[in-house]
Design an enzyme around this catalytic site. Structure first.
Site, PDB file in Angstrom:
ATOM      1  N   HIS A   1       0.844  -1.204   0.000  1.00  0.00           N
ATOM      2  CA  HIS A   1       0.000   0.000   0.000  1.00  0.00           C
ATOM      3  C   HIS A   1       0.872   1.244   0.000  1.00  0.00           C
ATOM      4  CE1 HIS A   1       0.384   1.761   4.095  1.00  0.00           C
ATOM      5  NE2 HIS A   1       0.622   0.518   4.495  1.00  0.00           N
ATOM      6  N   CYS A   2       0.289   2.337  -0.463  1.00  0.00           N
ATOM      7  CA  CYS A   2       0.926   3.645  -0.372  1.00  0.00           C
ATOM      8  C   CYS A   2      -0.102   4.588   0.245  1.00  0.00           C
ATOM      9  CB  CYS A   2       1.454   4.107  -1.725  1.00  0.00           C
ATOM     10  SG  CYS A   2       0.258   4.068  -3.079  1.00  0.00           S
ATOM     11  N   ALA A   3      -0.234   5.801  -0.257  1.00  0.00           N
ATOM     12  CA  ALA A   3      -1.205   6.729   0.317  1.00  0.00           C
ATOM     13  C   ALA A   3      -2.600   6.462  -0.240  1.00  0.00           C
ATOM     14  CB  ALA A   3      -0.782   8.166   0.059  1.00  0.00           C
TER      15      ALA A   3
END
Length: 258
Positions: free
Chosen positions: A146-148
């Site tokens: 995941h990222c933002a």
């Protein structure tokens, strides 16, 4: 299968397995997950995450992003967390863009094209992508990336994974574009535009919001063309830049394709 997993306050959570491969096999479901950040996760969300039995979480965000929106993790979770210590001390590029650029459809798309040219080669991503692929070759448990927003850094890494496993280009793009449905971008764009106005004092057009916060096939194409210009092929990039040699590739395929 339903790829989109229902969560209260974690966006874009989905399974990116269960695709056919060129070798006549199928990527195992329940082994590869992707999402946006978990800073707003509810207790029910944490229970749902715990039920997945994750072995590893790969957080692709910058240290500053993690400090600003610290992840919530299940209390009893024993999964490993992979993250980058590389901190340039600066503001995240997308925040700088939102504060300083004209928020038009053309500028939003141009920003995304430039971002996708840089993503495959930035030191934190080279480090995290390489560690992620090593993890895929070493663990039999589910992995979450995941990222933002779970769409660009996460989208590129998921696409590279699909390429390595032999998933077709059509399925790869279909999975990449699921972000737009997962976050219901068209319906949410007006509210997001109001949030951007409150944050920056400037007005973003509907087209700018969609171009900046959604994904388009050409974004991924830009990344792939840039990789190919530098390394010749995606496979050469995986090997030279990320350390995915034939042995590691075989181990990943053996663990993830049935």
């Amino acid at each position: 299968m339903s790829r989109l997993l229902p969560f209260d306050a974690v966006d874009n959570f989905r399974d990116y397995g269960d695709y056919a491969t060129a070798a006549g096999r199928r990527v195992r479901p329940g082994r590869l997950y992707r999402s946006a950040h978990h800073a707003r996760a509810t207790e029910a969300d944490l229970d749902r995450i715990a039920a997945l039995g994750l072995a590893t979480v790969v957080d692709l965000r910058r240290p500053g992003e993690r400090r600003h929106q610290p992840s919530r993790r299940p209390a009893a979770s024993a999964c490993a967390v992979i993250e980058s210590d590389h901190d340039d001390g600066g503001e995240a590029p997308h925040i700088t863009f939102l504060k300083t650029a004209d928020l038009t459809e053309d500028s939003g798309r141009a920003f995304m094209h430039d971002a996708y040219r840089r993503l495959p080669f930035e030191p934190p991503h080279l480090d995290l992508f390489a560690r992620y692929f090593r993890t895929l070759g070493q663990t039999d448990g589910p992995v979450l990336i995941h990222c933002a927003a779970g769409k660009d850094r996460t989208g590129l890494l998921a696409a590279l994974t699909h390429h390595l496993l032999g998933v077709s280009r059509d399925d790869m793009i279909e999975d990449y574009l699921l972000t737009n449905r997962a976050v219901d971008l068209e319906a949410r764009a007006p509210d997001i535009a109001r949030q951007l106005h409150a944050m920056t004092g400037r007005t973003a057009s509907h087209g700018a919001v969609v171009a900046f916060l959604g994904v388009e096939p050409d974004f991924l194409d830009v990344a792939f063309r840039t990789i190919e210009a530098e390394h010749g092929t995606l496979d050469a990039y995986l090997e030279r830049a990320l350390g995915v040699d034939a042995s590691l590739r075989d181990r990943i395929v053996e663990r993830l394709a049935a």
